[in-house]
Design a protein around this motif. Structure first.
Motif, mmCIF file in Angstrom:
data_model
loop_
_atom_site.group_PDB
_atom_site.id
_atom_site.type_symbol
_atom_site.label_atom_id
_atom_site.label_comp_id
_atom_site.label_asym_id
_atom_site.label_seq_id
_atom_site.Cartn_x
_atom_site.Cartn_y
_atom_site.Cartn_z
ATOM 1 N N GLU A 23 77.097 11.300 -66.619
ATOM 2 C CA GLU A 23 78.230 12.198 -66.353
ATOM 3 C C GLU A 23 78.869 11.942 -64.993
ATOM 4 O OE1 GLU A 23 77.749 16.444 -67.784
ATOM 5 O OE2 GLU A 23 75.683 15.760 -67.868
ATOM 6 N N ASP A 24 78.051 11.441 -64.059
ATOM 7 C CA ASP A 24 78.551 11.244 -62.698
ATOM 8 C C ASP A 24 78.382 9.783 -62.290
ATOM 9 O OD1 ASP A 24 78.930 14.158 -62.230
ATOM 10 O OD2 ASP A 24 76.753 14.165 -62.444
ATOM 11 N N PRO A 25 79.391 9.208 -61.630
ATOM 12 C CA PRO A 25 79.317 7.803 -61.246
ATOM 13 C C PRO A 25 78.375 7.524 -60.068
ATOM 14 C CG PRO A 25 81.379 8.775 -60.488
ATOM 15 C CD PRO A 25 80.686 9.814 -61.317
ATOM 16 N N SER A 26 78.009 8.562 -59.330
ATOM 17 C CA SER A 26 77.127 8.346 -58.167
ATOM 18 C C SER A 26 76.262 9.584 -57.940
ATOM 19 C CB SER A 26 77.958 8.077 -56.909
ATOM 20 O OG SER A 26 78.653 9.257 -56.533
ATOM 21 N N VAL A 27 75.226 9.405 -57.136
ATOM 22 C CA VAL A 27 74.339 10.526 -56.792
ATOM 23 C C VAL A 27 75.117 11.596 -56.035
ATOM 24 C CG1 VAL A 27 72.307 11.206 -55.441
ATOM 25 C CG2 VAL A 27 72.261 9.089 -56.778
ATOM 26 N N ALA A 28 75.996 11.161 -55.130
ATOM 27 C CA ALA A 28 76.782 12.118 -54.334
ATOM 28 C C ALA A 28 77.658 12.984 -55.248
ATOM 29 C CB ALA A 28 77.638 11.379 -53.320
ATOM 30 N N THR A 29 78.260 12.369 -56.269
ATOM 31 C CA THR A 29 79.105 13.116 -57.206
ATOM 32 C C THR A 29 78.265 14.103 -58.005
ATOM 33 O OG1 THR A 29 80.440 11.119 -57.428
ATOM 34 C CG2 THR A 29 80.856 12.856 -59.002
ATOM 35 N N ARG A 30 77.067 13.652 -58.408
ATOM 36 C CA ARG A 30 76.185 14.531 -59.189
ATOM 37 C C ARG A 30 75.770 15.756 -58.378
ATOM 38 N NH1 ARG A 30 70.620 14.139 -59.748
ATOM 39 N NH2 ARG A 30 70.622 12.020 -58.934
ATOM 40 N N LEU A 31 75.446 15.542 -57.109
ATOM 41 C CA LEU A 31 75.034 16.663 -56.260
ATOM 42 C C LEU A 31 76.210 17.600 -55.985
ATOM 43 C CD1 LEU A 31 72.654 14.763 -53.807
ATOM 44 C CD2 LEU A 31 72.006 16.308 -55.674
ATOM 45 N N LYS A 32 77.401 17.039 -55.911
ATOM 46 C CA LYS A 32 78.598 17.868 -55.704
ATOM 47 C C LYS A 32 78.826 18.758 -56.931
ATOM 48 C CE LYS A 32 81.852 18.770 -52.773
ATOM 49 N NZ LYS A 32 81.465 19.409 -51.514
ATOM 50 N N ARG A 33 78.612 18.186 -58.119
ATOM 51 C CA ARG A 33 78.777 18.980 -59.348
ATOM 52 C C ARG A 33 77.690 20.051 -59.436
ATOM 53 N NH1 ARG A 33 77.098 18.214 -64.642
ATOM 54 N NH2 ARG A 33 76.371 16.118 -64.162
ATOM 55 N N LEU A 34 76.477 19.705 -59.005
ATOM 56 C CA LEU A 34 75.395 20.691 -58.971
ATOM 57 C C LEU A 34 75.777 21.871 -58.077
ATOM 58 C CD1 LEU A 34 72.428 21.580 -59.556
ATOM 59 C CD2 LEU A 34 71.761 20.223 -57.566
ATOM 60 N N GLU A 35 76.382 21.561 -56.932
ATOM 61 C CA GLU A 35 76.796 22.607 -55.995
ATOM 62 C C GLU A 35 77.858 23.508 -56.633
ATOM 63 O OE1 GLU A 35 78.143 22.988 -51.301
ATOM 64 O OE2 GLU A 35 77.807 21.017 -52.198
ATOM 65 N N HIS A 36 78.805 22.887 -57.334
ATOM 66 C CA HIS A 36 79.856 23.659 -58.014
ATOM 67 C C HIS A 36 79.251 24.539 -59.109
ATOM 68 C CE1 HIS A 36 82.845 24.267 -61.246
ATOM 69 N NE2 HIS A 36 83.647 24.560 -60.225
ATOM 70 N N ASP A 37 78.345 23.955 -59.913
ATOM 71 C CA ASP A 37 77.706 24.706 -61.001
ATOM 72 C C ASP A 37 76.853 25.855 -60.459
ATOM 73 O OD1 ASP A 37 78.899 22.956 -62.718
ATOM 74 O OD2 ASP A 37 77.071 21.884 -63.275
ATOM 75 N N PHE A 38 76.222 25.628 -59.313
ATOM 76 C CA PHE A 38 75.382 26.666 -58.715
ATOM 77 C C PHE A 38 76.223 27.883 -58.333
ATOM 78 C CE2 PHE A 38 73.216 28.736 -55.133
ATOM 79 C CZ PHE A 38 71.959 28.937 -55.678
ATOM 80 N N GLU A 39 77.417 27.619 -57.826
ATOM 81 C CA GLU A 39 78.305 28.723 -57.421
ATOM 82 C C GLU A 39 78.757 29.557 -58.615
ATOM 83 O OE1 GLU A 39 81.482 26.880 -55.311
ATOM 84 O OE2 GLU A 39 80.224 26.274 -53.613
ATOM 85 N N THR A 40 78.892 28.913 -59.779
ATOM 86 C CA THR A 40 79.403 29.632 -60.954
ATOM 87 C C THR A 40 78.303 30.121 -61.894
ATOM 88 O OG1 THR A 40 79.684 27.540 -62.143
ATOM 89 C CG2 THR A 40 81.582 28.376 -60.926
ATOM 90 N N GLN A 41 77.161 29.404 -61.942
ATOM 91 C CA GLN A 41 76.128 29.722 -62.934
ATOM 92 C C GLN A 41 74.754 30.024 -62.331
ATOM 93 O OE1 GLN A 41 76.110 26.285 -65.488
ATOM 94 N NE2 GLN A 41 78.272 26.494 -66.031
ATOM 95 N N GLY A 42 74.582 29.790 -61.044
ATOM 96 C CA GLY A 42 73.268 29.985 -60.437
ATOM 97 C C GLY A 42 72.401 28.744 -60.596
ATOM 98 N N MET A 43 71.104 28.918 -60.416
ATOM 99 C CA MET A 43 70.155 27.802 -60.420
ATOM 100 C C MET A 43 70.188 27.048 -61.748
ATOM 101 S SD MET A 43 66.009 27.886 -59.961
ATOM 102 C CE MET A 43 65.767 28.630 -61.590
ATOM 103 N N ARG A 44 70.261 25.729 -61.662
ATOM 104 C CA ARG A 44 70.234 24.893 -62.859
ATOM 105 C C ARG A 44 68.796 24.779 -63.370
ATOM 106 N NH1 ARG A 44 72.813 19.051 -62.458
ATOM 107 N NH2 ARG A 44 74.698 20.266 -62.871
ATOM 108 N N ARG A 45 68.636 24.833 -64.682
ATOM 109 C CA ARG A 45 67.328 24.585 -65.312
ATOM 110 C C ARG A 45 67.421 23.304 -66.139
ATOM 111 N NH1 ARG A 45 65.996 28.429 -69.219
ATOM 112 N NH2 ARG A 45 68.233 28.578 -69.556
ATOM 113 N N THR A 46 66.506 22.404 -65.883
ATOM 114 C CA THR A 46 66.475 21.118 -66.571
ATOM 115 C C THR A 46 65.147 20.977 -67.304
ATOM 116 O OG1 THR A 46 67.885 20.131 -64.875
ATOM 117 C CG2 THR A 46 66.586 18.610 -66.208
#
Length: 199
Positions: A23-46
């Motif tokens: 989904e993300d071209p780089s680790v930095a992009t993935r962490l940025k999306r995680l930060e965005h998702d955290f703001e809207t959905q809370g802690m991610r569960r994998t």
């Protein structure tokens, strides 16, 4: 001591399915999306699956390899509120389930065993720990590794941009330099099982 029956790698049929790009071209992009998702959905569960077969009576863990370098277990993050075991079944069917519509639905079902370990991401960084650091009150991600009992035979369809490899425990053990802390720990996690090697 819990018991688990392992079946030979040769019992499984490996097919191909459409590529599943990251989904993300780089680790930095993935962490940025995680930060965005955290703001809207809370802690991610994998959730991720530890699928074990045997070759020459030695346990091998099935792992996906991407770009001939990066190893990971079949898994993905859950939708908010989604049950962990149901979510893992859905993820496995998407990731490596058969694409043949004639396959019996029961063939697509997975027997989810116990949670082997939980890893926590304290911040929007790549590091994860098998505990929540004392100063962290709001972890950003919780990753759970589940032991999944393999049936005696099964069709597994692998995305074209990945390889499915059977990695022996002796290769994983104490090899965090190649596989990272989470995957190299699997040998320890599975040591509590009494494996029965079937045909």
């Amino acid at each position: 001591m819990p018991e688990a029956t392992l079946y030979p790698l040769e019992n499984y049929t490996f097919g191909a399915k459409d590529a599943q790009p990251e989904e993300d071209p780089s680790v930095a992009t993935r962490l940025k999306r995680l930060e965005h998702d955290f703001e809207t959905q809370g802690m991610r569960r994998t959730v991720e699956a530890v699928l074990v077969v045997h070759q020459h009576n030695h346990p091998h863990v099935l792992m996906l390899q991407i770009a001939n370098a990066f190893f990971k277990l079949p898994g993905h993050y859950l939708k908010p509120g989604q049950d962990e075991q149901d979510g893992l079944k859905e993820v496995l069917n998407h990731r490596i389930g058969s694409t043949d519509p004639n396959d019996n639905v029961a063939e697509q079902d997975w027997v989810i065993g116990e949670c082997l370990s939980t890893w926590w991401r304290p911040n929007f960084e790549s590091y994860m720990y098998p505990y929540v650091p004392a100063h962290i009150t709001s972890p950003k991600e919780k990753k759970m590794l589940y032991f999944v009992h393999m049936p005696p035979n099964k069709v597994l369809s692998v995305p074209k941009n990945m390889k499915l490899l059977a990695v022996p425990l002796f290769e994983l053990y104490d090899n965090s330099a190649r596989y990272g802390a989470q995957l190299s720990a699997i040998a320890h996690l599975l040591s509590r099982y009494d494996f029965n090697y079937s045909n």
